[in-house]
Design a protein around this motif. Sequence first.
Motif, PDB file in Angstrom:
ATOM      1  N   PRO A 109       0.903  -1.315   0.160  1.00 19.05           N
ATOM      2  CA  PRO A 109      -0.037   0.023  -0.056  1.00 19.05           C
ATOM      3  C   PRO A 109       0.976   1.231  -0.022  1.00 19.05           C
ATOM      4  O   PRO A 109       1.861   1.438   0.257  1.00 19.05           O
ATOM      5  CB  PRO A 109      -0.794  -0.246   1.364  1.00 19.05           C
ATOM      6  CG  PRO A 109       0.172  -1.043   2.319  1.00 19.05           C
ATOM      7  CD  PRO A 109       0.993  -1.792   1.253  1.00 19.05           C
ATOM      8  N   THR A 110       0.322   2.375  -0.636  1.00 12.26           N
ATOM      9  CA  THR A 110       0.967   3.629  -0.391  1.00 12.26           C
ATOM     10  C   THR A 110      -0.123   4.627   0.268  1.00 12.26           C
ATOM     11  O   THR A 110      -1.109   4.437   0.258  1.00 12.26           O
ATOM     12  CB  THR A 110       1.419   4.075  -1.829  1.00 12.26           C
ATOM     13  OG1 THR A 110       0.304   4.312  -2.779  1.00 12.26           O
ATOM     14  CG2 THR A 110       2.370   3.203  -2.358  1.00 12.26           C
ATOM     15  N   LEU A 111       0.526   5.875   0.521  1.00 12.11           N
ATOM     16  CA  LEU A 111      -0.394   6.949   1.006  1.00 12.11           C
ATOM     17  C   LEU A 111      -0.561   8.001   0.035  1.00 12.11           C
ATOM     18  O   LEU A 111       0.636   8.536  -0.561  1.00 12.11           O
ATOM     19  CB  LEU A 111       0.356   7.556   2.273  1.00 12.11           C
ATOM     20  CG  LEU A 111       0.472   6.629   3.325  1.00 12.11           C
ATOM     21  CD1 LEU A 111       0.998   7.703   4.528  1.00 12.11           C
ATOM     22  CD2 LEU A 111      -0.916   5.824   3.801  1.00 12.11           C
ATOM     23  N   GLY A 143      -4.856  -0.927   7.896  1.00 12.70           N
ATOM     24  CA  GLY A 143      -5.313  -1.273   9.575  1.00 12.70           C
ATOM     25  C   GLY A 143      -4.869   0.038   9.946  1.00 12.70           C
ATOM     26  O   GLY A 143      -4.563   0.893   9.297  1.00 12.70           O
ATOM     27  N   THR A 144      -5.125   0.277  11.615  1.00  7.25           N
ATOM     28  CA  THR A 144      -4.900   1.281  12.003  1.00  7.25           C
ATOM     29  C   THR A 144      -3.282   1.842  11.882  1.00  7.25           C
ATOM     30  O   THR A 144      -2.403   0.921  12.350  1.00  7.25           O
ATOM     31  CB  THR A 144      -5.099   1.332  13.615  1.00  7.25           C
ATOM     32  OG1 THR A 144      -6.395   0.985  13.785  1.00  7.25           O
ATOM     33  CG2 THR A 144      -4.968   2.718  14.291  1.00  7.25           C
ATOM     34  N   PRO A 145      -3.014   3.161  11.490  1.00  6.95           N
ATOM     35  CA  PRO A 145      -1.647   3.289  11.412  1.00  6.95           C
ATOM     36  C   PRO A 145      -0.752   3.735  12.554  1.00  6.95           C
ATOM     37  O   PRO A 145      -1.465   3.845  13.801  1.00  6.95           O
ATOM     38  CB  PRO A 145      -1.577   4.453  10.456  1.00  6.95           C
ATOM     39  CG  PRO A 145      -2.888   5.132  10.772  1.00  6.95           C
ATOM     40  CD  PRO A 145      -3.929   3.962  11.191  1.00  6.95           C
ATOM     41  N   THR A 146       0.602   4.026  12.505  1.00  2.93           N
ATOM     42  CA  THR A 146       1.134   4.301  13.792  1.00  2.93           C
ATOM     43  C   THR A 146       2.026   5.366  13.468  1.00  2.93           C
ATOM     44  O   THR A 146       2.782   5.249  12.466  1.00  2.93           O
ATOM     45  CB  THR A 146       2.203   2.965  14.212  1.00  2.93           C
ATOM     46  OG1 THR A 146       1.416   1.684  14.583  1.00  2.93           O
ATOM     47  CG2 THR A 146       2.680   3.483  15.465  1.00  2.93           C
ATOM     48  N   VAL A 147       1.622   6.556  14.257  1.00  8.98           N
ATOM     49  CA  VAL A 147       2.326   7.859  13.814  1.00  8.98           C
ATOM     50  C   VAL A 147       3.291   8.178  14.756  1.00  8.98           C
ATOM     51  O   VAL A 147       2.847   8.301  16.000  1.00  8.98           O
ATOM     52  CB  VAL A 147       1.174   8.946  13.492  1.00  8.98           C
ATOM     53  CG1 VAL A 147       1.966  10.265  13.130  1.00  8.98           C
ATOM     54  CG2 VAL A 147       0.196   8.427  12.143  1.00  8.98           C
ATOM     55  N   THR A 148       4.548   8.440  14.461  1.00  8.20           N
ATOM     56  CA  THR A 148       5.411   9.335  15.528  1.00  8.20           C
ATOM     57  C   THR A 148       5.697  10.452  15.423  1.00  8.20           C
ATOM     58  O   THR A 148       5.978  11.002  14.157  1.00  8.20           O
ATOM     59  CB  THR A 148       6.676   8.294  15.590  1.00  8.20           C
ATOM     60  OG1 THR A 148       6.560   6.781  15.587  1.00  8.20           O
ATOM     61  CG2 THR A 148       7.778   8.688  16.708  1.00  8.20           C
ATOM     62  N   PHE A 149       5.249  11.585  16.127  1.00  5.48           N
ATOM     63  CA  PHE A 149       5.272  12.712  15.995  1.00  5.48           C
ATOM     64  C   PHE A 149       6.681  13.216  16.799  1.00  5.48           C
ATOM     65  O   PHE A 149       7.080  12.780  17.756  1.00  5.48           O
ATOM     66  CB  PHE A 149       4.081  13.608  16.658  1.00  5.48           C
ATOM     67  CG  PHE A 149       2.878  13.388  15.810  1.00  5.48           C
ATOM     68  CD1 PHE A 149       2.553  14.382  14.666  1.00  5.48           C
ATOM     69  CD2 PHE A 149       1.681  12.562  16.156  1.00  5.48           C
ATOM     70  CE1 PHE A 149       1.478  14.318  14.072  1.00  5.48           C
ATOM     71  CE2 PHE A 149       0.586  12.625  15.255  1.00  5.48           C
ATOM     72  CZ  PHE A 149       0.475  13.399  14.503  1.00  5.48           C
ATOM     73  N   GLN A 150       7.249  14.407  16.178  1.00  2.73           N
ATOM     74  CA  GLN A 150       8.139  15.153  16.923  1.00  2.73           C
ATOM     75  C   GLN A 150       7.848  16.706  16.794  1.00  2.73           C
ATOM     76  O   GLN A 150       7.392  17.244  15.926  1.00  2.73           O
ATOM     77  CB  GLN A 150       9.693  14.826  16.119  1.00  2.73           C
ATOM     78  CG  GLN A 150      10.314  13.476  16.634  1.00  2.73           C
ATOM     79  CD  GLN A 150      11.602  13.192  16.358  1.00  2.73           C
ATOM     80  OE1 GLN A 150      11.984  13.595  15.336  1.00  2.73           O
ATOM     81  NE2 GLN A 150      12.314  12.606  17.206  1.00  2.73           N
ATOM     82  N   SER A 193       0.007  -0.768   7.394  1.00  2.52           N
ATOM     83  CA  SER A 193       0.071  -1.908   6.490  1.00  2.52           C
ATOM     84  C   SER A 193      -1.324  -2.309   6.013  1.00  2.52           C
ATOM     85  O   SER A 193      -2.278  -1.613   6.648  1.00  2.52           O
ATOM     86  CB  SER A 193       0.401  -3.240   7.499  1.00  2.52           C
ATOM     87  OG  SER A 193       1.651  -3.098   7.829  1.00  2.52           O
ATOM     88  N   ASP A 194      -1.500  -2.729   4.945  1.00  7.32           N
ATOM     89  CA  ASP A 194      -2.865  -3.051   4.472  1.00  7.32           C
ATOM     90  C   ASP A 194      -3.533  -4.436   5.168  1.00  7.32           C
ATOM     91  O   ASP A 194      -2.788  -5.007   6.279  1.00  7.32           O
ATOM     92  CB  ASP A 194      -2.963  -3.702   2.952  1.00  7.32           C
ATOM     93  CG  ASP A 194      -2.014  -4.629   2.616  1.00  7.32           C
ATOM     94  OD1 ASP A 194      -1.753  -5.601   3.380  1.00  7.32           O
ATOM     95  OD2 ASP A 194      -1.924  -4.759   1.557  1.00  7.32           O
ATOM     96  N   THR A 195      -4.772  -4.766   5.136  1.00 11.02           N
ATOM     97  CA  THR A 195      -5.350  -5.571   5.981  1.00 11.02           C
ATOM     98  C   THR A 195      -4.921  -6.991   5.747  1.00 11.02           C
ATOM     99  O   THR A 195      -5.085  -7.781   6.642  1.00 11.02           O
ATOM    100  CB  THR A 195      -6.953  -5.708   5.387  1.00 11.02           C
ATOM    101  OG1 THR A 195      -6.990  -5.822   4.063  1.00 11.02           O
ATOM    102  CG2 THR A 195      -7.622  -4.369   5.804  1.00 11.02           C
ATOM    103  N   THR A 201       5.975   1.513   2.803  1.00  7.24           N
ATOM    104  CA  THR A 201       7.101   2.371   3.051  1.00  7.24           C
ATOM    105  C   THR A 201       6.848   3.546   4.153  1.00  7.24           C
ATOM    106  O   THR A 201       5.872   4.289   3.606  1.00  7.24           O
ATOM    107  CB  THR A 201       7.753   2.834   2.136  1.00  7.24           C
ATOM    108  OG1 THR A 201       8.048   1.399   1.150  1.00  7.24           O
ATOM    109  CG2 THR A 201       9.183   3.562   2.299  1.00  7.24           C
ATOM    110  N   ALA A 202       7.597   3.372   5.135  1.00  7.04           N
ATOM    111  CA  ALA A 202       7.174   4.547   6.053  1.00  7.04           C
ATOM    112  C   ALA A 202       7.028   6.031   5.466  1.00  7.04           C
ATOM    113  O   ALA A 202       7.880   6.476   4.534  1.00  7.04           O
ATOM    114  CB  ALA A 202       8.278   4.632   7.333  1.00  7.04           C
TER     115      ALA A 202
END
Length: 244
Positions: A109-111, A143-150, A193-195, A201-202
Amino acid sequence: TLTSVGIASNNSTTTLAKEGDVVTLTLTASETIATPTVTFQSGGDAITNNVTYNNTGGSTWTAAYTTHDSDTDGSVTFSIAFSDSTGNAGTAVTAVTDGSSVTYDDTVPTLTSVGIASNNSTTTLAAAGDIVTLTLTASETIGTPTVTFQSGGAAINDGTIDYVNTGGSTWTAKYTANSSDTDGAVTFSIAFSDTVGNAGTAVTAVTDGSSVTFDDSVPTLTSVGIASNNSTTTLAKEGDVVTL
């Protein structure tokens, strides 16, 4: 005849398969049969790896194969050739009896869209207590993404990221800016990630030019002075102008 035919993947979602998953066809005959011959196709094309057969008891057999990255995306179909122990051939079977199915998906998958904004009156700025929202849309269901903020190059202090699927393949990730956050640009990294489990790629950049800068520094006045236009600037009489 075959009285029962079903298909499943060992993926956590048994109706989907990605590279390396095992697809298993389970069949039960009306009498004892010899080892069947199963021809699998993925997305309409022949599969890459070999098929393994196992008699699990009585007239029940399994035919399994491990998916390969060369397999074609799409529905996994099959044709089962079988005969009883005396050699009487049954009619080839190409359909399940239980409604089961497997779809092979090896596409990463891509964004397609990523944007960031603050609920501050100036959406490109954030102060303590403002909510920063990252909005992303994927090329397929994820699925639910994981986001790391700075913030300003350092980890944010609010470790609680709020994720919401706003519809289809669009998600938001929000956090509340904290007075302990570092001043500067708000950056991020998105893992997704997809289902079926294919990891994208991050992603670390927006697609729409948006940005948010956190600023919690209290302004100060570096220079303050007062004077009159009187010949003596420290004095003023009626009609003089006092300037700060």
